[in-house]
Scaffold this active site. Structure first.
Site, short mmCIF file in Angstrom:
data_model
loop_
_atom_site.label_atom_id
_atom_site.label_comp_id
_atom_site.label_asym_id
_atom_site.label_seq_id
_atom_site.Cartn_x
_atom_site.Cartn_y
_atom_site.Cartn_z
N HIS A 267 6.60 3.74 2.25
CA HIS A 267 8.01 3.41 2.46
C HIS A 267 8.71 4.53 3.24
O HIS A 267 9.08 4.33 4.38
CB HIS A 267 8.76 3.11 1.16
N ASP A 318 2.49 -4.84 0.38
CA ASP A 318 3.14 -4.35 -0.84
C ASP A 318 3.26 -5.42 -1.92
O ASP A 318 2.29 -5.75 -2.60
CB ASP A 318 4.49 -3.75 -0.47
#
Length: 463
Positions: A267, A318
């Site tokens: 991220h 993810d």
């Protein structure tokens, strides 16, 4: 020896036409552009129409999150309300149901052209935190599932000890995630073994879930392993880290020796200029997960600035709100356009590189992700005549194709997808429906962690 003739292929030098590829022992032994299909050396070659890419690498996966697709997007909410729904699923799984779900999820990945997955694995123990007879039963279920789905896996076994930067103890479903101590986690990690299709890596869940002293020990323990860490996904993480440690999460990792070329920060959405320089100067990779970052309202990360600073970029799906690395690649560029109000931040080659070679490198498979002699024989053929790709310049495929355009997939020279059908799991949709129905039924009976709707304990809460 197996031969494939690619109408177009994505080579390290760019897109080439009439490429004859020869495979032996799961490796490329010859790659010959400008070889017509009717050339004598192409006799008996399997024809691959369209554009053939190297295998795609999904560098960040939580397989059990696939059970949340289409169930958490209704109505309003935040990351924190989504997290409670995620906990209900986490509380429901056992090794058998997790294996069944993961086989289906990894098969969906194969259909999307993904030949290798990085599984950020923290669902370790039985409800309440008790160890299974085999303390790695859940991780072994994932390794077996990847084999059954025909793809490679790097199991990023995750250290998860606390419920926040303030050191609060784990509770509720979170007890399944923790080993109780760094030493207990390290001992369990020692019992995991690589396989031909599986490598063992490590992850520190985040600065929220790993105390600073354990971060130092973790950095030393994992030297030489592919190592990942969630970093600055939410502003609350930064605020808590600054309040308690006087440093940003990136600065804290740097202080503890947990940056560098073997490390991938996942991220890295909310960074200071100093943070970006720390990551780039150390060669720390960054895994971008645009569809999840949109779905969870995380924010837009500084992908171009990170790449310019020296951080290799990879891609992950993810939470699996979508499993489509073409969409993840586009998302990196489109987020930059939204943020800057300008177009053209990444070339098509940069985006495909993030989805292929860079992703494999982040997962510890350096000889995968390119169509080149000596490399792992992964091929992903994408149609150039679908409603989405018709008329597309092959070099711009990343801006047009979707997972639905994948027609054929080879992993280490083995056919895993033919004509859009998985060779071992012919009806992936049915496999998903069956696995998800089991999880949904079990999840209804599982209490989640105490509600955080009043916001009093959100700062630094662990995902």
């Amino acid at each position: 020896m197996t031969r494939y003739h690619c109408a177009h292929a994505w080579l390290p030098t760019g897109v080439a036409a009439d490429v004859l590829v020869e495979i032996a022992g799961g490796r490329f032994v010859a790659v010959r552009p400008d070889t017509p299909l009717d050339a004598p050396e192409a006799a008996g070659a399997v024809r691959l129409a369209g554009l053939t890419l190297p295998g795609l690498a999904n560098a960040h996966s939580h397989a059990f999150h696939r059970a949340l697709r289409g169930r958490t997007q209704r109505g309003r909410g935040t990351f924190w309300t989504w997290r409670e729904q995620m906990y209900a699923v986490a509380g429901a799984l056992d090794p058998d149901s997790y294996h069944a779900l993961a086989v289906a999820v990894y098969s969906e990945m194969a259909l999307a052209g993904i030949t290798c997955v990085g599984e950020f694995h923290y669902l370790h123990h039985a409800p309440g935190g008790a160890a299974y007879t085999d303390p790695n039963a859940m991780g072994e279920a994932l390794i077996a599932a990847a084999a059954d789905a025909g793809i490679r896996i790097t199991l990023l076994d995750t250290l998860y000890l606390t419920a926040g930067v303030d050191g609060r103890a784990l509770e509720g479903v979170q007890l399944r995630f923790g080993d109780g101590s760094f030493d207990a986690w390290s001992t369990r990690l020692d019992r995991l073994r690589p396989r031909p299709h599986a490598r063992i890596g490590a992850a520190a869940h985040s600065v929220r879930a790993v105390p600073v002293d354990a971060l130092t020990a973790f950095a030393a323990r994992t030297d030489g392993l592919p190592t990942h860490v969630h970093l600055s996904e939410q502003r609350a993480e930064n605020e808590a880290c600054l309040a308690i440690h006087g440093r940003t999460p990136t600065e804290l990792l740097a202080d503890r020796g947990l940056l560098g070329g073997r490390v991938t920060a996942v991220h890295a959405t909310h960074l200071s200029d100093t943070d970006r320089a720390e990551l780039g100067d150390s060669g720390t990779g960054v895994c971008c997960c645009p569809t999840t970052e949109r779905d969870l309202a995380d924010g837009i990360g500084p992908a171009r600035a990170l790449a310019d600073a020296g951080s290799p970029l990879s891609l992950g799906s993810d939470s699996h709100a979508v499993i489509d690395l073409f969409e993840e690649a586009r998302g990196v560029e489109m987020h930059e356009r939204l943020h800057t109000e300008r177009r053209g931040h990444f070339t098509g080659a940069e985006l495909i590189g993030a989805a292929t070679a860079a992703g494999h490198a982040a997962l510890g498979w350096p000889h995968a992700g390119t169509i080149a002699v000596g490399g792992r024989a992964d091929l992903v053929t994408v149609a150039l005549d679908s409603p989405r790709t018709a008329g597309c310049d092959p070099a711009a495929i990343g801006f047009a194709a979707t997972a639905a355009d994948v027609r054929h997939v080879l992993v280490d020279g083995r056919a895993v997808v033919r004509d859009g059908v998985h060779t071992a799991v012919p009806d992936v949709g049915a496999a998903l429906r069956e696995a998800l129905a089991t999880v949904a039924a079990d999840a209804r009976a599982v209490p989640v962690a105490p509600s955080e709707a009043d916001g009093r304990r959100r700062i630094g809460a662990a995902r």
